[in-house]
Design an enzyme around this catalytic site. Structure first.
Site, PDB file in Angstrom:
ATOM      1  N   VAL A 160       0.816  -1.209   0.000  1.00  0.00           N
ATOM      2  CA  VAL A 160       0.000   0.000   0.000  1.00  0.00           C
ATOM      3  C   VAL A 160       0.851   1.261   0.000  1.00  0.00           C
ATOM      4  O   VAL A 160       0.325   2.370  -0.152  1.00  0.00           O
ATOM      5  CB  VAL A 160      -0.951   0.003   1.223  1.00  0.00           C
ATOM      6  CG1 VAL A 160      -0.191   0.294   2.514  1.00  0.00           C
ATOM      7  CG2 VAL A 160      -2.097   0.992   1.025  1.00  0.00           C
ATOM      8  N   GLU A 161       2.171   1.108   0.124  1.00  0.00           N
ATOM      9  CA  GLU A 161       3.056   2.281   0.157  1.00  0.00           C
ATOM     10  C   GLU A 161       3.960   2.300  -1.076  1.00  0.00           C
ATOM     11  O   GLU A 161       3.542   2.706  -2.139  1.00  0.00           O
ATOM     12  CB  GLU A 161       3.839   2.300   1.473  1.00  0.00           C
ATOM     13  CG  GLU A 161       2.915   2.460   2.679  1.00  0.00           C
ATOM     14  CD  GLU A 161       3.663   2.553   3.993  1.00  0.00           C
ATOM     15  OE1 GLU A 161       4.373   3.546   4.195  1.00  0.00           O
ATOM     16  OE2 GLU A 161       3.527   1.634   4.824  1.00  0.00           O
ATOM     17  N   MET A 162       5.209   1.817  -0.957  1.00  0.00           N
ATOM     18  CA  MET A 162       6.119   1.864  -2.100  1.00  0.00           C
ATOM     19  C   MET A 162       6.041   0.610  -2.982  1.00  0.00           C
ATOM     20  O   MET A 162       6.517   0.636  -4.114  1.00  0.00           O
ATOM     21  CB  MET A 162       7.552   2.075  -1.615  1.00  0.00           C
ATOM     22  CG  MET A 162       7.794   3.436  -0.987  1.00  0.00           C
ATOM     23  SD  MET A 162       9.531   3.632  -0.523  1.00  0.00           S
ATOM     24  CE  MET A 162       9.572   5.346  -0.006  1.00  0.00           C
TER      25      MET A 162
END
Length: 346
Positions: A135-137
Site C-alpha cells: 500500500v506504500e512503495m
C-alpha cells in the site's frame, strides 16, 4: 511493559491530584521534560559520517525506492510540512489509501520505537517497512538493490559511506543511511525549550497556565521526556471509547504485533513536539483541530471534561513546542542508465 506501568502509576497519582503540591511550574516542567538537543544522538551500531548522512539524504528524497518511481520517503514525511504529509492517511502505490496517519519524522529518533504500534525497533527498521508495503512503495529489496546498482552515481556513494565493504549496495545499508539522515531531523530551540533552560519570558503567561493544566490534569503521564511522548505504549480509550471514527474498530493497534489481548487498542504515544503544525491527529487522522484533540484526550484517557477555556490554554502551550524546522536542500539525484528497471504503475 515496565514503561507503561510506571507511566500509569504516575497518571493515577496525577489524577488523584496529590502529586505536585504547590511547586513552581517551571521546576515541575524541568523535572519531567528536557530540551531537544541541537545535535542528534549517536546511532547504535550505525555511526554517522558526512558521506553516510549525505547518502541518506539522497535516498530519503529518491522516489526510485518505490516500484512506481513516484513515492519517496519525503512524500509521506515531508520535511517542509513538519515531517508529515498533512493527510488523514497517506496515499501510496496505485493511489491506495493507507490505514493510518503518517507520524512525523521530526525528532523520531527520540521515540522508543517507530510506527503507531511500535513494530519497528529503530529508524533503520522503519525505513525498510514502507519500501516493501504494497500500500506504500510496493517494492522488493532485490529490485531496489538492482535499481540502485544500475544507477552509475550510486555505487561510489555507497562505497564512500560504507568503506571496507566488498559490495556495499545492500538493502541493510540503504536503511542505515536513511536512519542517520533522519536522525539529523531534529527541531531544537522551541520557545518551550528556552523556558526549560530557565527563560521564563520565552512563553506567555497563558502558555504557562496551559502547561500547568497539562501537568495537573495528568497529560504528562503519557507525554514526558525529551520528545514529550513516544516513550511508551498506552491504551486509547481508558475511561471512554472515543468512538469508531476516531478509533476505528478494526484497527486494534499493538495487538496486531503482539497478539496479546491486553494490547488491544494500545498505541505508542505520539510526540507532542511540533504538534501545532502536524495535523490531523490520532492514528486515524480524523481530528483536524488541536483543541478538539485535547478535549477528546480529556474524556477518553482521563475521564474528565476539559472546558473550552482550559483547552484554549493547553493549545496555547502546545504552540510553544514548535522548534526550529530543519532546512534541508533537495538533492540533485544521479540519473538512470539504460539498465535501470522501468517503473511499475500498478
Amino acid at each position: 511493559m515496565k514503561t507503561r506501568n510506571l507511566a500509569w502509576g504516575m497518571a493515577l497519582t496525577l489524577v488523584a491530584g496529590v502529586a505536585w503540591g504547590k511547586e513552581d511550574v517551571m521546576k515541575r516542567a524541568q523535572g519531567l521534560f528536557k530540551p531537544i538537543p541541537a545535535k542528534p544522538p549517536v546511532m547504535k551500531d550505525n555511526p554517522a559520517s558526512p558521506s553516510r548522512v549525505e547518502l541518506g539524504r539522497m535516498l530519503f528524497f529518491d522516489p526510485r525506492l518505490s516500484a512506481s518511481h513516484l513515492i519517496s520517503c519525503n512524500t509521506c514525511h515531508n520535511v517542509g510540512l513538519g515531517g508529515t504529509d498533512i493527510l488523514e492517511t497517506s496515499i501510496g502505490h496505485g493511489w491506495q489509501k493507507g490505514p493510518r496517519n503518517s507520524p512525523t519524522v521530526l525528532n523520531a529518533v527520540y521515540n522508543i520505537a517507530q510506527f503507531w504500534d511500535g513494530r519497528a525497533e529503530d529508524l533503520a527498521a522503519q525505513a525498510k517497512g514502507p519500501v516493501q508495503a504494497s500500500v506504500e512503495m510496493n517494492n522488493k529489496p532485490e529490485n531496489l538493490v538492482a535499481t540502485l546498482k544500475s544507477i552509475p552515481g550510486y555505487p561510489p556513494l555507497f562505497r564512500k559511506a560504507f568503506p571496507g565493504q566488498g559490495d556495499p549496495v545492500t538493502f541493510d545499508n540503504v536503511a542505515k543511511a536513511i536512519e542517520v539522515f533522519e536522525a539529523t531531523l531534529v527541531t531544537p530551540d522551541a520557545p518551550f525549550d528556552k523556558y526549560l533552560k530557565g527563560n521564563r519570558k520565552a512563553i506567555s503567561s497563558t502558555a504557562e497556565q496551559g502547561l500547568a493544566l497539562f501537568l495537573d490534569k495528568g497529560c504528562v503521564a503519557c507525554h514526558s521526556g525529551v520528545n514529550m511522548g513516544g516513550t511508551g505504549y498506552f491504551p486509547f480509550g481508558v475511561r471512554e471509547d472515543p468512538g469508531p471514527v476516531v478509533r476505528p474498530v478494526d484497527d486494534t493497534g499493538r495487538y496486531k504485533v503482539t497478539s496479546t489481548a491486553a494490547d488491544k487498542y494500545v498505541f505508542r504515544s505520539p510526540s507532542l513536539r511540533n504538534v501545532a503544525i502536524t495535523m490531523p491527529y490520532f492514528h486515524s487522522g480524523k481530528v483536524w483541530k488541536l483543541k478538539d484533540a485535547v478535549k477528546i484526550m480529556g474524556s477518553a484517557q482521563l475521564g474528565i471534561s476539559i472546558t473550552d477555556a482550559d483547552a484554549d490554554k493547553i493549545v496555547t502551550f502546545f504552540n510553544t513546542l514548535t522548534g526550529a524546522q530543519p532546512k534541508v536542500m533537495h538533492p540533485v539525484l544521479p540519473p538512470n542508465s539504460d539498465d535501470t528497471p522501468r517503473p511499475v504503475s500498478n
